[in-house]
Design a protein around this motif. Structure first.
Motif, PDB file in Angstrom:
ATOM      1  N   PRO A  80      72.068  25.522  46.220  1.00 45.92           N
ATOM      2  CA  PRO A  80      72.006  27.539  47.620  1.00 45.92           C
ATOM      3  C   PRO A  80      71.030  26.243  48.225  1.00 45.92           C
ATOM      4  CG  PRO A  80      70.174  28.100  46.085  1.00 45.92           C
ATOM      5  CD  PRO A  80      71.175  26.587  45.002  1.00 45.92           C
ATOM      6  N   ALA A  81      70.388  25.287  48.995  1.00 42.87           N
ATOM      7  CA  ALA A  81      69.209  24.846  50.016  1.00 42.87           C
ATOM      8  C   ALA A  81      70.097  24.019  50.366  1.00 42.87           C
ATOM      9  CB  ALA A  81      68.048  24.140  49.584  1.00 42.87           C
ATOM     10  N   LEU A  82      71.168  23.334  50.015  1.00 37.83           N
ATOM     11  CA  LEU A  82      72.388  22.191  50.659  1.00 37.83           C
ATOM     12  C   LEU A  82      73.604  23.294  51.354  1.00 37.83           C
ATOM     13  CD1 LEU A  82      72.240  19.559  47.413  1.00 37.83           C
ATOM     14  CD2 LEU A  82      71.730  19.467  50.122  1.00 37.83           C
ATOM     15  N   LEU A  83      73.573  24.155  50.211  1.00 43.34           N
ATOM     16  CA  LEU A  83      74.552  25.590  51.001  1.00 43.34           C
ATOM     17  C   LEU A  83      74.154  25.710  52.461  1.00 43.34           C
ATOM     18  CD1 LEU A  83      75.995  26.537  47.169  1.00 43.34           C
ATOM     19  CD2 LEU A  83      77.728  25.261  48.983  1.00 43.34           C
ATOM     20  N   SER A  84      73.309  26.971  52.354  1.00 45.72           N
ATOM     21  CA  SER A  84      72.823  26.987  53.392  1.00 45.72           C
ATOM     22  C   SER A  84      72.921  26.484  54.381  1.00 45.72           C
ATOM     23  CB  SER A  84      71.541  27.662  53.028  1.00 45.72           C
ATOM     24  OG  SER A  84      71.946  28.764  51.911  1.00 45.72           O
ATOM     25  N   ALA A  85      72.167  25.159  54.454  1.00 41.65           N
ATOM     26  CA  ALA A  85      72.204  24.428  55.317  1.00 41.65           C
ATOM     27  C   ALA A  85      73.393  24.007  56.266  1.00 41.65           C
ATOM     28  CB  ALA A  85      71.302  23.600  54.935  1.00 41.65           C
ATOM     29  N   GLY A  86      74.580  24.471  55.250  1.00 40.24           N
ATOM     30  CA  GLY A  86      75.691  23.953  55.945  1.00 40.24           C
ATOM     31  C   GLY A  86      76.761  22.528  55.215  1.00 40.24           C
ATOM     32  N   ASN A  87      76.062  22.418  53.926  1.00 40.20           N
ATOM     33  CA  ASN A  87      76.926  21.651  53.184  1.00 40.20           C
ATOM     34  C   ASN A  87      77.905  22.262  51.844  1.00 40.20           C
ATOM     35  OD1 ASN A  87      75.620  18.921  53.919  1.00 40.20           O
ATOM     36  ND2 ASN A  87      73.933  20.164  53.434  1.00 40.20           N
ATOM     37  N   ASN A  88      78.942  20.964  52.008  1.00 46.82           N
ATOM     38  CA  ASN A  88      80.250  21.816  51.126  1.00 46.82           C
ATOM     39  C   ASN A  88      79.593  20.294  49.754  1.00 46.82           C
ATOM     40  OD1 ASN A  88      82.151  23.139  52.410  1.00 46.82           O
ATOM     41  ND2 ASN A  88      82.472  21.408  53.273  1.00 46.82           N
ATOM     42  N   LEU A  89      79.896  21.131  49.039  1.00 45.73           N
ATOM     43  CA  LEU A  89      79.275  20.629  47.151  1.00 45.73           C
ATOM     44  C   LEU A  89      80.675  20.651  46.556  1.00 45.73           C
ATOM     45  CD1 LEU A  89      75.791  21.803  47.311  1.00 45.73           C
ATOM     46  CD2 LEU A  89      76.558  19.862  47.995  1.00 45.73           C
ATOM     47  N   VAL A  90      80.630  18.745  45.551  1.00 48.14           N
ATOM     48  CA  VAL A  90      81.545  19.407  44.181  1.00 48.14           C
ATOM     49  C   VAL A  90      80.171  19.021  43.619  1.00 48.14           C
ATOM     50  CG1 VAL A  90      82.426  16.896  44.769  1.00 48.14           C
ATOM     51  CG2 VAL A  90      83.718  18.538  43.410  1.00 48.14           C
ATOM     52  N   VAL A  91      80.196  19.391  42.338  1.00 51.07           N
ATOM     53  CA  VAL A  91      79.555  19.807  41.279  1.00 51.07           C
ATOM     54  C   VAL A  91      79.775  19.475  39.868  1.00 51.07           C
ATOM     55  CG1 VAL A  91      76.895  20.331  40.609  1.00 51.07           C
ATOM     56  CG2 VAL A  91      77.425  20.356  42.737  1.00 51.07           C
ATOM     57  N   ASP A  92      78.718  18.246  39.443  1.00 46.42           N
ATOM     58  CA  ASP A  92      79.109  18.223  38.124  1.00 46.42           C
ATOM     59  C   ASP A  92      78.256  18.820  37.477  1.00 46.42           C
ATOM     60  OD1 ASP A  92      78.421  15.318  36.848  1.00 46.42           O
ATOM     61  OD2 ASP A  92      78.684  15.466  39.006  1.00 46.42           O
ATOM     62  N   LEU A  93      77.865  20.183  35.782  1.00 52.10           N
ATOM     63  CA  LEU A  93      77.642  19.977  35.597  1.00 52.10           C
ATOM     64  C   LEU A  93      78.005  20.379  33.745  1.00 52.10           C
ATOM     65  CD1 LEU A  93      76.554  23.697  37.112  1.00 52.10           C
ATOM     66  CD2 LEU A  93      74.671  21.180  37.229  1.00 52.10           C
ATOM     67  N   ILE A  94      76.707  20.557  33.125  1.00 49.88           N
ATOM     68  CA  ILE A  94      77.083  21.090  31.929  1.00 49.88           C
ATOM     69  C   ILE A  94      76.358  22.532  31.928  1.00 49.88           C
ATOM     70  CG2 ILE A  94      76.579  20.593  28.932  1.00 49.88           C
ATOM     71  CD1 ILE A  94      76.513  17.354  30.150  1.00 49.88           C
ATOM     72  N   ILE A  95      77.176  23.376  31.771  1.00 47.25           N
ATOM     73  CA  ILE A  95      75.704  24.768  31.580  1.00 47.25           C
ATOM     74  C   ILE A  95      76.678  24.979  29.797  1.00 47.25           C
ATOM     75  CG2 ILE A  95      76.659  26.915  31.716  1.00 47.25           C
ATOM     76  CD1 ILE A  95      77.901  26.893  34.494  1.00 47.25           C
ATOM     77  N   GLU A  96      74.678  25.374  29.134  1.00 48.12           N
ATOM     78  CA  GLU A  96      74.572  24.648  27.927  1.00 48.12           C
ATOM     79  C   GLU A  96      74.785  26.403  27.237  1.00 48.12           C
ATOM     80  OE1 GLU A  96      70.856  22.392  28.325  1.00 48.12           O
ATOM     81  OE2 GLU A  96      72.197  20.740  27.509  1.00 48.12           O
ATOM     82  N   THR A  97      73.447  27.284  28.317  1.00 53.10           N
ATOM     83  CA  THR A  97      74.011  28.802  27.488  1.00 53.10           C
ATOM     84  C   THR A  97      74.027  29.938  28.176  1.00 53.10           C
ATOM     85  OG1 THR A  97      71.221  28.545  29.078  1.00 53.10           O
ATOM     86  CG2 THR A  97      71.789  27.472  26.982  1.00 53.10           C
ATOM     87  N   GLY A  98      74.205  31.305  28.446  1.00 50.63           N
ATOM     88  CA  GLY A  98      74.249  32.020  29.154  1.00 50.63           C
ATOM     89  C   GLY A  98      72.879  32.104  29.795  1.00 50.63           C
ATOM     90  N   ALA A  99      71.857  32.079  29.274  1.00 47.76           N
ATOM     91  CA  ALA A  99      70.793  31.935  30.844  1.00 47.76           C
ATOM     92  C   ALA A  99      71.036  30.986  31.974  1.00 47.76           C
ATOM     93  CB  ALA A  99      69.882  31.332  29.687  1.00 47.76           C
ATOM     94  N   GLN A 100      70.975  29.186  31.455  1.00 46.78           N
ATOM     95  CA  GLN A 100      71.645  29.353  32.425  1.00 46.78           C
ATOM     96  C   GLN A 100      73.317  28.855  33.694  1.00 46.78           C
ATOM     97  OE1 GLN A 100      72.856  25.182  30.523  1.00 46.78           O
ATOM     98  NE2 GLN A 100      71.154  24.681  31.006  1.00 46.78           N
ATOM     99  N   ARG A 101      73.566  29.559  33.069  1.00 46.29           N
ATOM    100  CA  ARG A 101      74.690  30.080  33.968  1.00 46.29           C
ATOM    101  C   ARG A 101      74.396  31.842  34.700  1.00 46.29           C
ATOM    102  NH1 ARG A 101      77.691  33.815  30.135  1.00 46.29           N
ATOM    103  NH2 ARG A 101      76.492  35.103  30.681  1.00 46.29           N
ATOM    104  N   ASP A 102      73.504  32.538  33.789  1.00 47.73           N
ATOM    105  CA  ASP A 102      73.092  33.066  34.781  1.00 47.73           C
ATOM    106  C   ASP A 102      72.009  32.922  35.753  1.00 47.73           C
ATOM    107  OD1 ASP A 102      73.967  35.402  33.067  1.00 47.73           O
ATOM    108  OD2 ASP A 102      72.297  35.662  31.561  1.00 47.73           O
ATOM    109  N   ARG A 103      70.979  32.083  35.477  1.00 43.16           N
ATOM    110  CA  ARG A 103      70.547  31.451  36.769  1.00 43.16           C
ATOM    111  C   ARG A 103      71.915  30.630  38.090  1.00 43.16           C
ATOM    112  NH1 ARG A 103      66.538  32.212  40.227  1.00 43.16           N
ATOM    113  NH2 ARG A 103      64.890  30.293  40.548  1.00 43.16           N
ATOM    114  N   LEU A 104      72.901  30.419  37.511  1.00 45.23           N
ATOM    115  CA  LEU A 104      73.153  29.350  38.228  1.00 45.23           C
ATOM    116  C   LEU A 104      74.104  30.542  39.976  1.00 45.23           C
ATOM    117  CD1 LEU A 104      74.356  26.888  37.053  1.00 45.23           C
ATOM    118  CD2 LEU A 104      73.342  26.626  39.083  1.00 45.23           C
TER     119      LEU A 104
END
Length: 188
Positions: A80-104
């Motif tokens: 969110p810091a990069l997005l708020s600064a005006g950057n577009n992002l393409v991000v690769d992730l391995i979302i391993e848990t529901g808790a990680q999903r919720d945090r994101l």
């Protein structure tokens, strides 16, 4: 006047599914927005590329069990810091848990998020993992059991499709999405 906030395309998939390859191709293929071009930003930059994590003499990350949660949360907070600064992002992730999903989801709630699932058959993940030689055997199989169980996607891809086909599908889906997309409205 601050720049407009950036937009984010999240690619979620198992280890060795081809997320990084897809993100690099997308970075170069996606059209610019008012915020500019897309940047590729990955947790692997911390884990492997930049060599910022402390290592044992044998090369394993030292105290990984202890520092892993704070490294992941710090990485998530960068988005969110990069997005708020005006950057577009393409991000690769391995979302391993529901808790990680919720945090994101919590951190990215104010942002335009396009969520893509990159699916890959277990046999192909295991083949790629062995060919790479830089991942622990079994990680891809473990990821394949859980990584796609936590959320719907805006778009789902098959890793066995040709990369240019998948890039075209993401670009088409992203450009055709409703304005102000939110986290995983549902699979296509």
């Amino acid at each position: 006047m601050p720049p407009p906030p950036g937009q984010i395309i999240l690619i979620n998939g198992a280890s060795s599914a081809g997320k990084t390859t897809l993100c690099r191709a997308l970075r170069d293929a996606l059209p610019d927005t008012t915020a500019g071009p897309f940047l590729h930003f990955s947790l692997d930059f911390f884990m492997f590329d930049a060599d910022v994590l402390p290592r044992t003499p044998g090369g394993r990350v030292r105290d990984w069990g202890r520092i892993r949660p704070q490294v992941f949360d710090g990485y998530y907070r960068c988005l969110p810091a990069l997005l708020s600064a005006g950057n577009n992002l393409v991000v690769d992730l391995i979302i391993e848990t529901g808790a990680q999903r919720d945090r994101l989801r919590e951190l990215l709630a104010p942002h335009d998020v396009y969520l893509v699932g990159l699916r890959c058959p277990v046999w192909e993940l295991e083949r790629r993992e062995a060919a790479r030689g830089d991942r622990r055997a079994g990680d891809a199989h473990r990821d394949a059991q859980t990584v796609h169980t936590f959320m719907p996607y805006d778009l789902e891809l098959d890793c066995t499709d040709a990369p240019p086909h998948n890039v075209a599908r993401v670009v088409s889906g992203w450009t055709a999405r409703p304005a102000g997309a939110v986290w995983g409205r549902g699979a296509e």
